[in-house]
Design a protein around this motif. Structure first.
Motif, PDB file in Angstrom:
ATOM      1  N   ALA A   1       0.979  -1.745  -0.146  1.00  0.00           N
ATOM      2  CA  ALA A   1      -0.099   0.377   0.380  1.00  0.00           C
ATOM      3  C   ALA A   1       0.786   1.264  -0.051  1.00  0.00           C
ATOM      4  CB  ALA A   1      -0.775   0.134   1.700  1.00  0.00           C
ATOM      5  N   GLU A   2       1.836   1.189   0.434  1.00  0.00           N
ATOM      6  CA  GLU A   2       2.797   2.514   0.484  1.00  0.00           C
ATOM      7  C   GLU A   2       3.586   2.410  -0.697  1.00  0.00           C
ATOM      8  OE1 GLU A   2       6.200   3.133   3.950  1.00  0.00           O
ATOM      9  OE2 GLU A   2       4.499   1.131   5.010  1.00  0.00           O
ATOM     10  N   PRO A   3       4.182   3.816  -0.817  1.00  0.00           N
ATOM     11  CA  PRO A   3       4.432   4.154  -2.706  1.00  0.00           C
ATOM     12  C   PRO A   3       5.969   3.294  -2.545  1.00  0.00           C
ATOM     13  CG  PRO A   3       3.244   5.861  -1.270  1.00  0.00           C
ATOM     14  CD  PRO A   3       3.264   5.029  -0.543  1.00  0.00           C
ATOM     15  N   GLU A   4       6.620   2.585  -3.837  1.00  0.00           N
ATOM     16  CA  GLU A   4       8.197   2.265  -3.669  1.00  0.00           C
ATOM     17  C   GLU A   4       8.707   3.149  -4.226  1.00  0.00           C
ATOM     18  OE1 GLU A   4      10.224  -0.396  -7.916  1.00  0.00           O
ATOM     19  OE2 GLU A   4       7.856  -0.523  -7.205  1.00  0.00           O
ATOM     20  N   THR A   5       9.860   3.531  -3.739  1.00  0.00           N
ATOM     21  CA  THR A   5      10.578   4.598  -4.047  1.00  0.00           C
ATOM     22  C   THR A   5      11.894   3.541  -4.426  1.00  0.00           C
ATOM     23  OG1 THR A   5      12.263   5.009  -2.058  1.00  0.00           O
ATOM     24  CG2 THR A   5      10.078   5.747  -2.091  1.00  0.00           C
ATOM     25  N   GLY A   6      12.915   4.734  -5.365  1.00  0.00           N
ATOM     26  CA  GLY A   6      13.845   3.801  -6.180  1.00  0.00           C
ATOM     27  C   GLY A   6      14.338   4.964  -7.062  1.00  0.00           C
ATOM     28  N   SER A   7      15.686   4.370  -7.753  1.00  0.00           N
ATOM     29  CA  SER A   7      16.198   5.686  -8.523  1.00  0.00           C
ATOM     30  C   SER A   7      16.431   4.113  -9.643  1.00  0.00           C
ATOM     31  CB  SER A   7      17.114   6.034  -7.857  1.00  0.00           C
ATOM     32  OG  SER A   7      17.652   5.446  -7.652  1.00  0.00           O
ATOM     33  N   PHE A   8      16.984   5.319 -10.771  1.00  0.00           N
ATOM     34  CA  PHE A   8      18.577   4.675 -11.493  1.00  0.00           C
ATOM     35  C   PHE A   8      18.863   5.674 -12.588  1.00  0.00           C
ATOM     36  CE2 PHE A   8      13.989   5.279 -13.783  1.00  0.00           C
ATOM     37  CZ  PHE A   8      14.166   5.670 -14.902  1.00  0.00           C
ATOM     38  N   THR A   9      19.768   4.836 -13.437  1.00  0.00           N
ATOM     39  CA  THR A   9      20.369   6.113 -14.086  1.00  0.00           C
ATOM     40  C   THR A   9      20.533   5.987 -15.507  1.00  0.00           C
ATOM     41  OG1 THR A   9      22.212   6.590 -12.562  1.00  0.00           O
ATOM     42  CG2 THR A   9      23.206   7.008 -14.784  1.00  0.00           C
ATOM     43  N   TYR A  10      20.351   6.885 -16.333  1.00  0.00           N
ATOM     44  CA  TYR A  10      19.810   6.134 -18.064  1.00  0.00           C
ATOM     45  C   TYR A  10      20.743   7.302 -18.479  1.00  0.00           C
ATOM     46  CZ  TYR A  10      17.660   5.398 -22.251  1.00  0.00           C
ATOM     47  OH  TYR A  10      17.376   4.992 -23.874  1.00  0.00           O
ATOM     48  N   GLN A  11      21.488   6.901 -19.570  1.00  0.00           N
ATOM     49  CA  GLN A  11      22.869   7.852 -19.774  1.00  0.00           C
ATOM     50  C   GLN A  11      23.377   8.721 -19.601  1.00  0.00           C
ATOM     51  OE1 GLN A  11      20.901   8.890 -23.955  1.00  0.00           O
ATOM     52  NE2 GLN A  11      20.619   6.657 -24.610  1.00  0.00           N
ATOM     53  N   GLY A  12      23.388   8.318 -18.560  1.00  0.00           N
ATOM     54  CA  GLY A  12      24.383   9.469 -17.784  1.00  0.00           C
ATOM     55  C   GLY A  12      23.122  10.375 -16.948  1.00  0.00           C
ATOM     56  N   VAL A  13      21.963  10.289 -16.890  1.00  0.00           N
ATOM     57  CA  VAL A  13      21.240  11.287 -15.995  1.00  0.00           C
ATOM     58  C   VAL A  13      20.386  10.037 -14.220  1.00  0.00           C
ATOM     59  CG1 VAL A  13      19.247  12.642 -15.742  1.00  0.00           C
ATOM     60  CG2 VAL A  13      20.993  12.149 -18.030  1.00  0.00           C
ATOM     61  N   LYS A  14      20.395  10.749 -13.891  1.00  0.00           N
ATOM     62  CA  LYS A  14      20.154   9.766 -12.273  1.00  0.00           C
ATOM     63  C   LYS A  14      18.784   9.830 -12.426  1.00  0.00           C
ATOM     64  CE  LYS A  14      20.552   8.561  -7.685  1.00  0.00           C
ATOM     65  NZ  LYS A  14      21.063   8.950  -6.470  1.00  0.00           N
TER      66      LYS A  14
END
Length: 95
Positions: free
Chosen positions: A21-34
Motif C-alpha cells: 500500500a505504501e509507495p515504492e521508491t527507487g532510482s536508476f541512471t539512464y545515459q548518465g542522468v539519475k
C-alpha cells in the motif's frame, strides 16, 4: 528525446510490480542522468512521480496496460506501452 528518456524510465518502472500500500521508491541512471521516483498503484494505474537532473526536472507518469501519459518538465507526454523498449535494471544502471 523526451520520449526516449521516458520510454527508458517506463521500461524499468513498469517491470517493477507494486504490491504494498505504501509507495515504492527507487532510482536508476539512464545515459548518465539519475532519475529518482516513487511508484504507487492506484487501481489499474501505476503512478510514477519523480525528478531527473538532480531534482531540477520533475515528472509524473500514469501507466496503464496500454498507455503512458503524464508530464515531463511541465510538458505533456503520451505514448503506447508497446513502444517502450524493454531494458533491464542492470542495463539502465550501467548506461
Amino acid at each position: 528525446m523526451i520520449k526516449t528518456i521516458l520510454a527508458a524510465a517506463a521500461a524499468v518502472l513498469v517491470a517493477t510490480p507494486v504490491f504494498a500500500a505504501e509507495p515504492e521508491t527507487g532510482s536508476f541512471t539512464y545515459q548518465g542522468v539519475k532519475y529518482d521516483y516513487t511508484a504507487e498503484q492506484q487501481g489499474d494505474v501505476k503512478v510514477l512521480k519523480g525528478s531527473a537532473y538532480a531534482g531540477k526536472v520533475p515528472f509524473e507518469l500514469k501507466v496503464t496496460k496500454r498507455t503512458v501519459t503524464g508530464r515531463f518538465n511541465g510538458r505533456p507526454v503520451t505514448f503506447d506501452v508497446k513502444d517502450v523498449k524493454k531494458i533491464s535494471s542492470k542495463a539502465a544502471a550501467n548506461d
